[in-house]
Write an enzyme that holds these catalytic residues in place. Structure first.
Site, PDB file in Angstrom:
ATOM      1  N   GLY A  15     132.024 -26.483  79.950  1.00 55.67           N
ATOM      2  CA  GLY A  15     131.987 -25.944  78.589  1.00 55.67           C
ATOM      3  C   GLY A  15     130.810 -25.016  78.323  1.00 55.67           C
ATOM      4  N   ALA A  16     129.981 -24.779  79.328  1.00 54.10           N
ATOM      5  CA  ALA A  16     128.819 -23.895  79.118  1.00 54.10           C
ATOM      6  C   ALA A  16     129.258 -22.437  78.951  1.00 54.10           C
ATOM      7  CB  ALA A  16     127.829 -24.027  80.274  1.00 54.10           C
ATOM      8  N   GLY A  17     130.390 -22.077  79.590  1.00 54.12           N
ATOM      9  CA  GLY A  17     130.876 -20.693  79.462  1.00 54.12           C
ATOM     10  C   GLY A  17     131.103 -19.988  80.785  1.00 54.12           C
ATOM     11  N   THR A  19     133.677 -19.945  82.952  1.00 51.15           N
ATOM     12  CA  THR A  19     134.978 -19.287  83.092  1.00 51.15           C
ATOM     13  C   THR A  19     135.075 -18.090  82.148  1.00 51.15           C
ATOM     14  OG1 THR A  19     135.982 -21.379  83.729  1.00 51.15           O
ATOM     15  CG2 THR A  19     137.482 -19.655  82.990  1.00 51.15           C
ATOM     16  N   SER A  86     128.910 -27.006  90.209  1.00 49.39           N
ATOM     17  CA  SER A  86     127.950 -27.039  91.332  1.00 49.39           C
ATOM     18  C   SER A  86     126.617 -27.641  90.880  1.00 49.39           C
ATOM     19  CB  SER A  86     127.756 -25.653  91.955  1.00 49.39           C
ATOM     20  OG  SER A  86     127.775 -24.596  91.028  1.00 49.39           O
TER      21      SER A  86
HETATM   22  N1  LIG Z   1     133.718 -36.187  86.343  1.00 43.58           N
HETATM   23  C1  LIG Z   1     133.785 -34.880  86.109  1.00 43.58           C
HETATM   24  N2  LIG Z   1     132.650 -34.149  86.026  1.00 43.58           N
HETATM   25  C2  LIG Z   1     132.732 -32.824  85.791  1.00 43.58           C
HETATM   26  N3  LIG Z   1     133.903 -32.129  85.621  1.00 43.58           N
HETATM   27  C3  LIG Z   1     135.048 -32.831  85.707  1.00 43.58           C
HETATM   28  C4  LIG Z   1     135.043 -34.219  85.951  1.00 43.58           C
HETATM   29  N4  LIG Z   1     136.344 -34.652  85.985  1.00 43.58           N
HETATM   30  C5  LIG Z   1     137.107 -33.573  85.781  1.00 43.58           C
HETATM   31  N5  LIG Z   1     136.351 -32.473  85.607  1.00 43.58           N
HETATM   32  C6  LIG Z   1     136.905 -31.102  85.448  1.00 43.58           C
HETATM   33  O1  LIG Z   1     136.678 -30.468  86.706  1.00 43.58           O
HETATM   34  C7  LIG Z   1     135.997 -29.238  86.534  1.00 43.58           C
HETATM   35  C8  LIG Z   1     134.770 -29.171  87.442  1.00 43.58           C
HETATM   36  O2  LIG Z   1     135.156 -28.898  88.737  1.00 43.58           O
HETATM   37  P1  LIG Z   1     134.140 -28.180  89.709  1.00 43.58           P
HETATM   38  O3  LIG Z   1     134.863 -27.947  90.979  1.00 43.58           O
HETATM   39  O4  LIG Z   1     133.550 -27.005  89.032  1.00 43.58           O
HETATM   40  O5  LIG Z   1     133.004 -29.320  89.885  1.00 43.58           O
HETATM   41  S1  LIG Z   1     131.866 -29.426  91.007  1.00 43.58           S
HETATM   42  O6  LIG Z   1     131.269 -28.087  91.160  1.00 43.58           O
HETATM   43  O7  LIG Z   1     132.477 -29.879  92.257  1.00 43.58           O
HETATM   44  O8  LIG Z   1     130.894 -30.410  90.489  1.00 43.58           O
HETATM   45  C9  LIG Z   1     135.516 -29.175  85.092  1.00 43.58           C
HETATM   46  O9  LIG Z   1     135.828 -27.850  84.702  1.00 43.58           O
HETATM   47  P2  LIG Z   1     134.921 -26.956  83.735  1.00 43.58           P
HETATM   48  O10 LIG Z   1     135.028 -27.629  82.405  1.00 43.58           O
HETATM   49  O11 LIG Z   1     135.589 -25.615  83.762  1.00 43.58           O
HETATM   50  O12 LIG Z   1     133.522 -26.889  84.260  1.00 43.58           O
HETATM   51  C10 LIG Z   1     136.310 -30.239  84.375  1.00 43.58           C
HETATM   52  O13 LIG Z   1     137.407 -29.632  83.738  1.00 43.58           O
HETATM   53  N1  LIG Z   2     128.138 -16.414  74.750  1.00 40.75           N
HETATM   54  C1  LIG Z   2     129.181 -17.127  75.205  1.00 40.75           C
HETATM   55  N2  LIG Z   2     129.538 -17.022  76.493  1.00 40.75           N
HETATM   56  C2  LIG Z   2     130.568 -17.750  76.984  1.00 40.75           C
HETATM   57  N3  LIG Z   2     131.304 -18.621  76.258  1.00 40.75           N
HETATM   58  C3  LIG Z   2     130.987 -18.764  74.958  1.00 40.75           C
HETATM   59  C4  LIG Z   2     129.914 -18.038  74.381  1.00 40.75           C
HETATM   60  N4  LIG Z   2     129.820 -18.405  73.092  1.00 40.75           N
HETATM   61  C5  LIG Z   2     130.795 -19.300  72.877  1.00 40.75           C
HETATM   62  N5  LIG Z   2     131.519 -19.534  73.983  1.00 40.75           N
HETATM   63  C6  LIG Z   2     132.673 -20.453  74.075  1.00 40.75           C
HETATM   64  O1  LIG Z   2     132.319 -21.567  74.910  1.00 40.75           O
HETATM   65  C7  LIG Z   2     133.459 -22.052  75.612  1.00 40.75           C
HETATM   66  C8  LIG Z   2     133.153 -22.073  77.100  1.00 40.75           C
HETATM   67  O2  LIG Z   2     134.256 -22.576  77.814  1.00 40.75           O
HETATM   68  P1  LIG Z   2     134.505 -22.257  79.354  1.00 40.75           P
HETATM   69  O3  LIG Z   2     134.273 -20.808  79.621  1.00 40.75           O
HETATM   70  O4  LIG Z   2     135.837 -22.843  79.708  1.00 40.75           O
HETATM   71  O5  LIG Z   2     133.322 -23.095  80.018  1.00 40.75           O
HETATM   72  P2  LIG Z   2     133.178 -23.611  81.523  1.00 40.75           P
HETATM   73  O6  LIG Z   2     134.009 -22.718  82.404  1.00 40.75           O
HETATM   74  O7  LIG Z   2     131.699 -23.501  81.803  1.00 40.75           O
HETATM   75  O8  LIG Z   2     133.660 -25.032  81.518  1.00 40.75           O
HETATM   76  C9  LIG Z   2     134.625 -21.129  75.259  1.00 40.75           C
HETATM   77  O9  LIG Z   2     135.388 -21.714  74.245  1.00 40.75           O
HETATM   78  C10 LIG Z   2     133.911 -19.860  74.757  1.00 40.75           C
HETATM   79  O10 LIG Z   2     134.679 -19.154  73.822  1.00 40.75           O
END
Ligand SMILES: Nc1ncnc2c1ncn2[C@@H]1O[C@H](COP(=O)(O)OS(=O)(=O)O)[C@@H](OP(=O)(O)O)[C@H]1O
Ligand SMILES: Nc1ncnc2c1ncn2[C@@H]1O[C@H](COP(=O)(O)OP(=O)(O)O)[C@@H](O)[C@H]1O
Length: 183
Positions: A15-17, A19, A86
């Site tokens: 959720g940091a951003g 993607t 990561s």
């Molecule tokens: N336990 C746990 N911890 C973190 N994330 C979790 C977990 N279980 C499922 N997910 C989902 O998997 C996405 C992270 O996968 P990654 O391959 O990026 O993880 S890692 O780099 O191997 O740590 C991550 O995606 P992003 O939200 O896009 O970061 C989650 O949707």
């Molecule tokens: N400056 C910004 N850069 C990237 N995402 C942002 C920003 N401000 C708000 N957001 C919101 O934060 C969320 C990030 O989600 P996502 O890109 O899926 O995160 P991640 O891939 O790290 O899990 C999105 O809903 C996006 O619209």
């Protein structure tokens, strides 16, 4: 002249951003004629690293495999965009060493902000104990010490984050003049 590519490695909490920024960067690079491939943790876990979980050993294996593919593509002139939590510094540094042309982009937002965003509803599940070992909740995240770029996504716009990445990449391209475009 042998053209080399570059790996743009986006790391940060769920959720940091990662993607969101990486998709916007991908679009810009394609517009500019670069060869681009994207390795997103979520997608890669459905094929290349299918079956791996979220223990430290499995996360490290996930990152090693992603790093291996990124290495092959990078040495063949592609700009590789990796988007994966990561969470462990040592394995990020290991793949950096193997790939060489590597930019680490720390996508940084406080846990509270990521949790408030809860893009996929996973933080809620983690807090409820329905998901174990969730990064930031009951699993570690080791921030980069000296990333090439840091995007503070709770303090800057998406456009500003994208601009920072593009500016740093342009520095590399001008210094090395080695990232190839589609003919
Ligand atoms: N336990 C746990 N911890 C973190 N994330 C979790 C977990 N279980 C499922 N997910 C989902 O998997 C996405 C992270 O996968 P990654 O391959 O990026 O993880 S890692 O780099 O191997 O740590 C991550 O995606 P992003 O939200 O896009 O970061 C989650 O949707
Ligand atoms: N400056 C910004 N850069 C990237 N995402 C942002 C920003 N401000 C708000 N957001 C919101 O934060 C969320 C990030 O989600 P996502 O890109 O899926 O995160 P991640 O891939 O790290 O899990 C999105 O809903 C996006 O619209």
């Amino acid at each position: 002249m042998k053209h080399q590519g570059m790996t743009l490695w986006f790391t940060g909490l769920s959720g940091a951003g990662k993607t969101t920024i990486s998709k916007a960067v991908e679009e810009k690079l394609r517009e500019q004629g670069y060869k681009v491939e994207v390795l997103d943790g979520d997608v890669v876990r459905e094929n290349l690293t299918k079956g791996l979980g979220f223990s430290k050993a499995d996360r490290d294996e996930n990152i090693r495999r992603i790093g291996f593919v990124a290495q092959l593509l990078t040495r063949n002139g592609v700009i590789v965009i990796v988007s994966a939590i990561s969470p462990y510094r040592a394995i990020r540094d290991e793949v950096r060493g193997k790939i060489g042309n590597f930019m680490e982009i720390f996508v940084n937002a406080p846990l509270a902000v990521c949790e408030e965003r809860d893009v996929k509803g996973l933080y809620k599940k983690a807090r409820a104990g329905e998901i174990k070992s969730f990064t930031g909740i009951d699993d570690p995240y080791e921030p980069p010490i000296n990333p090439e770029v840091e995007c503070r996504t709770n303090q800057e716009t998406l456009a500003e984050s994208v601009e920072k990445v593009m500016a740093k990449l342009n520095e590399y391209v001008h210094v090395n003049n080695s990232v190839s475009k589609v003919a």
